[in-house]
Write an enzyme that holds these catalytic residues in place. Structure first.
Site, PDB file in Angstrom:
ATOM      1  N   ASP A  16       0.808  -1.231   0.000  1.00 50.79           N
ATOM      2  CA  ASP A  16       0.000   0.000   0.000  1.00 50.79           C
ATOM      3  C   ASP A  16       0.842   1.283   0.000  1.00 50.79           C
ATOM      4  O   ASP A  16       0.650   2.164   0.864  1.00 50.79           O
ATOM      5  CB  ASP A  16      -0.891   0.061   1.252  1.00 50.79           C
ATOM      6  CG  ASP A  16      -1.807  -1.132   1.403  1.00 50.79           C
ATOM      7  OD1 ASP A  16      -2.152  -1.761   0.389  1.00 50.79           O
ATOM      8  OD2 ASP A  16      -2.187  -1.426   2.561  1.00 50.79           O
ATOM      9  N   GLU A 223     -11.359   0.713  -3.692  1.00 48.68           N
ATOM     10  CA  GLU A 223     -10.503   1.227  -2.602  1.00 48.68           C
ATOM     11  C   GLU A 223      -9.230   1.826  -3.209  1.00 48.68           C
ATOM     12  O   GLU A 223      -9.074   1.904  -4.423  1.00 48.68           O
ATOM     13  CB  GLU A 223     -10.145   0.093  -1.625  1.00 48.68           C
ATOM     14  CG  GLU A 223      -9.336  -1.021  -2.247  1.00 48.68           C
ATOM     15  CD  GLU A 223      -9.088  -2.206  -1.308  1.00 48.68           C
ATOM     16  OE1 GLU A 223      -9.592  -2.235  -0.174  1.00 48.68           O
ATOM     17  OE2 GLU A 223      -8.366  -3.137  -1.728  1.00 48.68           O
TER      18      GLU A 223
HETATM   19  O1  FUB Z   1      -3.603  -3.292   3.373  1.00 48.84           O
HETATM   20  C1  FUB Z   1      -4.954  -3.461   3.705  1.00 48.84           C
HETATM   21  C2  FUB Z   1      -5.821  -3.041   2.562  1.00 48.84           C
HETATM   22  O2  FUB Z   1      -5.533  -3.827   1.415  1.00 48.84           O
HETATM   23  C3  FUB Z   1      -5.647  -1.635   2.074  1.00 48.84           C
HETATM   24  O3  FUB Z   1      -6.159  -0.667   2.917  1.00 48.84           O
HETATM   25  C4  FUB Z   1      -6.319  -1.755   0.772  1.00 48.84           C
HETATM   26  O4  FUB Z   1      -6.153  -0.686  -0.093  1.00 48.84           O
HETATM   27  C5  FUB Z   1      -5.722  -3.047   0.261  1.00 48.84           C
HETATM   28  O5  FUB Z   1      -4.483  -2.850  -0.356  1.00 48.84           O
END
Ligand code: FUB
Length: 324
Positions: A16, A223
């Protein structure tokens, strides 16, 4: 740098990435994956991270310096579990780290921690940001000295539990031809510690000017928001989650709407895909992660970088995730 992507932290699991240039150096703010033993599920419980490291680089081909642990859940008064994707912004001599973390009721909130140096350590505020929810804060600093936070994530990211910034009694995920849930954007206050306004929807339009629908899973937002500017346009990029693409949409201002353009990165090994786009010393780069070094264990991801290229018309050339 070499055309192939480079793994940046081979000795540990980092994911991330949020990346910025501060004082002429690149600073990377990743999540810190580890083997916590929590079983994999659709709620993302296996992403059970508990601290952050910061990394810096003077050159893209040079050494990657690990500045060690800069924030730990043990030092966050309101912490429950799961320190997910963070970002950092600089204003008036201070660095502000924004991080999503579940509180003691297992609800994701966004916290702020402050440092006088880009490499931390960061000191957390006593409470999460008022009115904050969901995950994946990404800060965009616009030229006119305004800072905008983009955030939100479906499924384990809990965005489906809210409408109009209010918690629902139970989660509702739109389906089929219903409008897709949008990521959120809000301008930050002068102090950088609060929203200056109610978060708004980041609307993504299709080629006919219609907002994307929930069933359009290869294009709708899931996301991992990121915003950068190129040739005066605003590029909103994000993950489509369960279809594993990094996509982007272009708009004329930080609030959008943004019109869908295409895929930046095709699926990588591992369930999640996440990124940052940054210009450094005259070239553009895509920082991302995959689970190749961990043998496909989706909760143990490794940080990568490769060059990103634009076409003459400002569109981005798609990168193959598997070969990147
Ligand atoms: O790392 C946890 C979660 O997985 C992140 O917040 C998302 O964007 C995904 O990469």
């Amino acid at each position: 740098m070499n055309k192939k992507a480079r793994y940046l932290v081979p000795g540990d699991y980092m994911a991330d990435p949020a990346v910025h240039v501060f004082n002429g150096k690149l600073y990377i703010y990743p999540s810190h994956d580890w083997e916590s033993g929590v079983e994999e599920n659709d709620n993302g419980d296996h992403f059970n991270m508990k601290d952050y490291h910061v990394f810096s680089m003077e050159d893209m081909d040079g050494e990657v310096t690990d500045h060690g642990v800069v924030l730990d859940t043990d030092n966050i008064a309101w912490a429950g579990r799961q320190l997910w994707d963070c970002d950092v912004a600089f204003k008036d001599g201070k660095y502000y780290m924004y991080f999503p973390l579940k509180d003691q009721n297992d609800i994701f909130r966004i916290g702020v921690a402050i440092s006088e140096r880009p490499e931390g350590p960061f000191i957390p505020q006593e409470n999460p940001m008022k009115g904050s929810y969901s995950i994946d804060p990404a800060i965009f600093h616009d030229g006119n000295n305004e800072y905008y936070m983009y955030f939100g994530g479906l499924w384990g990211g809990q965005l489906q539990r809210y409408r109009n910034n209010k918690a629902l009694e139970c989660a509702v995920l739109p389906e089929g031809n219903e409008l897709a849930l949008c990521g959120k954007v809000a301008r930050l206050s002068e102090t950088m510690l609060d929203f200056a306004e109610e978060p708004r929807d980041v609307v993504i339009l299709d080629e006919n000017g219609k907002p994307l629908t929930a069933g359009d899973t290869e294009r709708r937002f899931f996301e991992a928001s990121w915003v950068h500017q190129y040739n005066g346009k605003y590029y909103f990029s994000y993950s489509t989650g369960d279809t594993h693409l990094l996509c982007y949409a272009i708009g004329d201002n930080p609030y959008g709407p943004f019109t869908y353009q295409g895929v930046i990165l095709t699926p990588v090994v591992g369930w999640t895909t996440h990124h940052a786009i940054v210009e450094f010393k005259g070239k553009w780069y895509l920082f991302h992660h995959d689970s190749v070094p961990s043998g496909g264990r989706t909760w143990l991801r490794s940080l990568k970088v490769c060059e990103l290229q634009y076409n003459e018309d400002g569109t981005i050339r798609t990168i193959e995730g598997i070969n990147a």
